[in-house]
Design a protein around this motif. Structure first.
Motif, short mmCIF file in Angstrom:
data_model
loop_
_atom_site.label_atom_id
_atom_site.label_comp_id
_atom_site.label_asym_id
_atom_site.label_seq_id
_atom_site.Cartn_x
_atom_site.Cartn_y
_atom_site.Cartn_z
N TYR A 195 0.83 -1.21 0.00
CA TYR A 195 0.00 0.00 0.00
C TYR A 195 0.86 1.26 0.00
CZ TYR A 195 -3.14 3.63 1.76
OH TYR A 195 -3.85 4.79 1.93
N LEU A 196 1.93 1.25 0.79
CA LEU A 196 2.82 2.41 0.84
C LEU A 196 3.51 2.62 -0.50
CD1 LEU A 196 4.45 1.94 4.37
CD2 LEU A 196 2.57 3.48 3.74
N GLU A 197 3.94 1.53 -1.12
CA GLU A 197 4.59 1.63 -2.43
C GLU A 197 3.64 2.18 -3.47
OE1 GLU A 197 5.85 -2.38 -2.99
OE2 GLU A 197 7.64 -2.19 -1.74
N LYS A 198 2.41 1.71 -3.45
CA LYS A 198 1.42 2.12 -4.45
C LYS A 198 0.95 3.56 -4.23
CE LYS A 198 -2.65 0.38 -6.87
NZ LYS A 198 -3.59 -0.75 -6.98
N SER A 199 0.78 3.95 -2.98
CA SER A 199 0.26 5.28 -2.66
C SER A 199 1.35 6.34 -2.65
CB SER A 199 -0.43 5.27 -1.29
OG SER A 199 0.51 5.02 -0.25
N GLU A 205 2.63 9.05 7.21
CA GLU A 205 1.50 9.67 6.53
C GLU A 205 0.29 8.74 6.44
OE1 GLU A 205 4.04 12.51 3.43
OE2 GLU A 205 3.62 10.40 2.92
N ALA A 206 0.54 7.44 6.50
CA ALA A 206 -0.51 6.46 6.23
C ALA A 206 -1.03 5.71 7.45
CB ALA A 206 0.00 5.43 5.21
N PHE A 207 -0.40 5.88 8.61
CA PHE A 207 -0.72 5.01 9.74
C PHE A 207 -2.16 5.11 10.21
CE2 PHE A 207 0.06 8.89 12.04
CZ PHE A 207 -0.69 8.79 13.21
N ALA A 208 -2.82 6.24 9.96
CA ALA A 208 -4.21 6.41 10.41
C ALA A 208 -5.21 6.28 9.26
CB ALA A 208 -4.37 7.76 11.09
N ASP A 209 -4.77 5.83 8.09
CA ASP A 209 -5.69 5.68 6.95
C ASP A 209 -6.76 4.64 7.26
OD1 ASP A 209 -4.16 7.53 5.66
OD2 ASP A 209 -3.46 6.20 4.06
N LYS A 210 -7.92 4.82 6.66
CA LYS A 210 -9.05 3.92 6.88
C LYS A 210 -8.78 2.55 6.27
CE LYS A 210 -11.90 6.94 8.82
NZ LYS A 210 -12.43 6.77 10.20
N ALA A 212 -10.88 0.68 4.69
CA ALA A 212 -11.50 0.61 3.36
C ALA A 212 -10.62 1.29 2.31
CB ALA A 212 -12.88 1.25 3.40
N ASP A 213 -9.97 2.38 2.67
CA ASP A 213 -9.11 3.09 1.72
C ASP A 213 -7.89 2.24 1.37
OD1 ASP A 213 -10.84 5.22 1.75
OD2 ASP A 213 -9.71 6.34 3.25
N ILE A 214 -7.34 1.54 2.37
CA ILE A 214 -6.19 0.66 2.11
C ILE A 214 -6.60 -0.49 1.22
CG2 ILE A 214 -4.52 -0.89 3.20
CD1 ILE A 214 -4.55 1.01 5.63
#
Length: 218
Positions: A195-199, A205-210, A212-214
């Protein structure tokens, strides 16, 4: 004992753990200085450190942790095995859980949710120790698991991703004849890494992402 935003409680009645106080304080300082600025934690967190709770201690590492809320963490140690670096590493992992819950209040309902939650904390932990010689056996096992092993884990678990009544102890800790130890962590770490590579995001920046978004981005 208050250390900036961490309220530390050591179970040292009758001298219990008194000989580990300096080690514990140093580990807390390392974890706090690394985690709080990166994850922008601006609230107090209670941390209890004990040697009285054994059921979730990893025998080889001498430590185990549980985050119960955004402001409460329990760490259990084997005082004969624990080191300052290993304790700091565990604290970083658990503080990442606490930080996520402080900024994202969604529940872990499914196996997929649980894997992402643990994958995020494990990835953040791996960043903390990437230049350190001493690492937990737990982390080394998860991060260094081969693509072939991870593919077998994926094939075994993919049909359960939406399940809410999954076997947490087997999938995340003990394993069985089809799953190695810490399988849920391994797969979660791999999903978060992809996910980190793709985003193009960092873990900070991503630790609190939803959840469903992941999932949607994979």
């Amino acid at each position: 004992m208050v250390m900036n935003k961490i309220n530390l409680f050591i179970t040292e009645a009758n001298g219990n753990l008194s000989n580990k106080r300096t080690l514990i304080l140093n580990a807390i300082k390392k974890a706090e200085e690394y985690t709080f600025p990166k994850l922008k934690i601006d609230w107090d967190i209670d941390i209890v450190i004990t040697n009285r709770v054994y059921e979730f201690v990893i025998p080889e590492d001498g430590v185990g942790g549980r985050s119960y809320a955004s402001d409460f963490i329990l760490i259990s140690i084997n005082e004969d095995k624990i080191t300052e670096n290993i304790l700091a590493e565990t604290l970083v992992h658990e503080l990442c859980h606490a930080a996520r819950w402080g900024k994202n209040d969604e529940w872990m309902n499914t196996l997929f949710d649980g894997m992402i939650s643990e994958g995020i904390a494990t990835y953040f932990e791996s960043e903390f120790v990437k230049d350190k010689a001493e690492k937990q056996l737990f982390l080394k096992t998860v991060v260094e698991r081969s693509n072939e092993e991870n593919e077998k884990v994926y094939e075994e678990l993919k049909g359960q991703f939406k399940n809410e009544g999954y076997d947490y102890q087997t999938i995340f800790f003990n394993g069985n004849d089809k799953l190695p130890r810490w399988s849920g962590y391994s797969l979660g770490y791999l999903i978060v890494k992809k996910y980190l590579e793709k985003s193009g995001k960092t873990i900070e920046e991503a630790f609190a992402d939803k959840y469903a978004d992941i999932e949607a981005a994979l």
